[in-house]
Design an enzyme around this catalytic site. Sequence first.
Site, PDB file in Angstrom:
ATOM      1  N   ASP A 134       0.818  -1.023   0.054  1.00 49.43           N
ATOM      2  CA  ASP A 134      -0.028  -0.140   0.055  1.00 49.43           C
ATOM      3  C   ASP A 134       1.043   1.233   0.107  1.00 49.43           C
ATOM      4  OD1 ASP A 134      -2.121  -1.766   0.074  1.00 49.43           O
ATOM      5  OD2 ASP A 134      -2.233  -1.632   2.360  1.00 49.43           O
ATOM      6  N   ARG A 154     -17.395  -2.771 -17.999  1.00 50.65           N
ATOM      7  CA  ARG A 154     -16.912  -4.183 -17.371  1.00 50.65           C
ATOM      8  C   ARG A 154     -15.709  -3.808 -16.232  1.00 50.65           C
ATOM      9  NH1 ARG A 154     -20.207  -5.699 -19.978  1.00 50.65           N
ATOM     10  NH2 ARG A 154     -20.529  -7.603 -21.374  1.00 50.65           N
TER      11      ARG A 154
HETATM   12  O1  F6P Z   1      -2.314  -3.908   3.347  1.00 49.05           O
HETATM   13  C1  F6P Z   1      -2.464  -4.731   2.220  1.00 49.05           C
HETATM   14  C2  F6P Z   1      -3.491  -5.313   1.657  1.00 49.05           C
HETATM   15  O2  F6P Z   1      -3.134  -6.207   0.559  1.00 49.05           O
HETATM   16  C3  F6P Z   1      -4.632  -4.056   1.398  1.00 49.05           C
HETATM   17  O3  F6P Z   1      -4.165  -3.558   0.071  1.00 49.05           O
HETATM   18  C4  F6P Z   1      -5.848  -4.921   1.274  1.00 49.05           C
HETATM   19  O4  F6P Z   1      -6.908  -4.103   1.729  1.00 49.05           O
HETATM   20  C5  F6P Z   1      -5.708  -5.880   2.533  1.00 49.05           C
HETATM   21  O5  F6P Z   1      -4.386  -5.921   2.707  1.00 49.05           O
HETATM   22  C6  F6P Z   1      -6.544  -7.127   2.105  1.00 49.05           C
HETATM   23  O6  F6P Z   1      -6.195  -7.974   3.137  1.00 49.05           O
HETATM   24  P1  F6P Z   1      -6.357  -9.691   3.140  1.00 49.05           P
HETATM   25  O7  F6P Z   1      -5.439 -10.345   2.598  1.00 49.05           O
HETATM   26  O8  F6P Z   1      -6.776  -9.914   4.641  1.00 49.05           O
HETATM   27  O9  F6P Z   1      -7.534  -9.912   2.378  1.00 49.05           O
END
Ligand code: F6P
Length: 343
Positions: A129, A267
């Site tokens: 992120d 889409r």
């Molecule tokens: O923080 C990394 C991340 O990939 C975010 O971008 C996303 O919202 C979250 O983790 C998804 O989490 P999980 O792998 O628990 O679904």
Amino acid sequence: MAKRIAILTGGGDCPGLNAVIRAVARRSFQRRHEVVGVREGWRGLVEDQLEPLGSREISGLLPRGGTILGTTRTNPYKLDGGVERVLETFGRARLDALVAVGGEDTLGVATRLHHEQGFPVVGVPKTIDNDLAATDYTFGFDTAVFIATEAIDRLHTTAESHNRVMVVEVMGRHTGWIAVMSGIAGGADVILIPEQPISIDEACDDIRRRHERGKDFSIVVVSEGYELEGLADRGEQDQFGHVRLSQRGVGEALAHEIEERTGFESRVTVLGHVQRGGSPTPRDRVLATRFGLKAADLAHEGLFGRMAALQGDRIVDVPLAEATAELKTVPPEWYDVARAFFG
Ligand code: F6P
């Protein structure tokens, strides 16, 4: 004197974690320190799951995605006796230092343990992120942007063939770093992020303007955390109070709205965990390696409560508390770069 240095990886996995483990271990071995892997983030210290790491265990790690140590979103502060168990495991295993590799949650726990318990921990900033303060970039981000950009490139050709609007939903939680960077790199026609909430009406105007110019397809990149009216958070919170933003379905809702308002067939592609999988880019391998060496140095020198960080082109160390005090959001200047190509 030889030390016992532990390492854990917490939160969502990301490409480059294994490269950090390798770098911490290699530099520590050179100093005759022992290296101990903690399984599955903070859970390994709560549940006493440790394993020695030797040269065999760290061999071949540089290009390997994921984390050989496993990871969870365990928060010891949310578990009965969790912090006490972390301290007990640490003491029983005669560990001298911990390298915690993680994002705001994992490093938030590290910060608190250091301040409240004097826990000997150093941090390494990890997350696709890129939302951690006090470092220009986190490792993992470059790979995620690379994957998202490739997806946008691929969507261009199919969008063009069918005269469609393609909405691409990318990760990023409450910041739009992945959306903005991959959108700029992939030539997106509209990019929607939490920090700069342009309305759907504005987005539709951009798309219409583009079609009036003779382009009969468009690419819209939307960050999973973009606030779309009527969308609510769904599902359970994790131990750090986060819900899964992907469950809000912002991409799907946006594609529907765009089609309704403009009449252009739309889409959606939700990239999801593809963005976190696979081998790190060369840039992430190098950054993860430099962070790992720095963390090993900090642990060796007993400079606890610090985090390896990238500032400009230099690897420095900063207080852990600084990195976790606030989210690093996308500044307006970056969004202006993206916006110059909207419509
Ligand atoms: O923080 C990394 C991340 O990939 C975010 O971008 C996303 O919202 C979250 O983790 C998804 O989490 P999980 O792998 O628990 O679904």
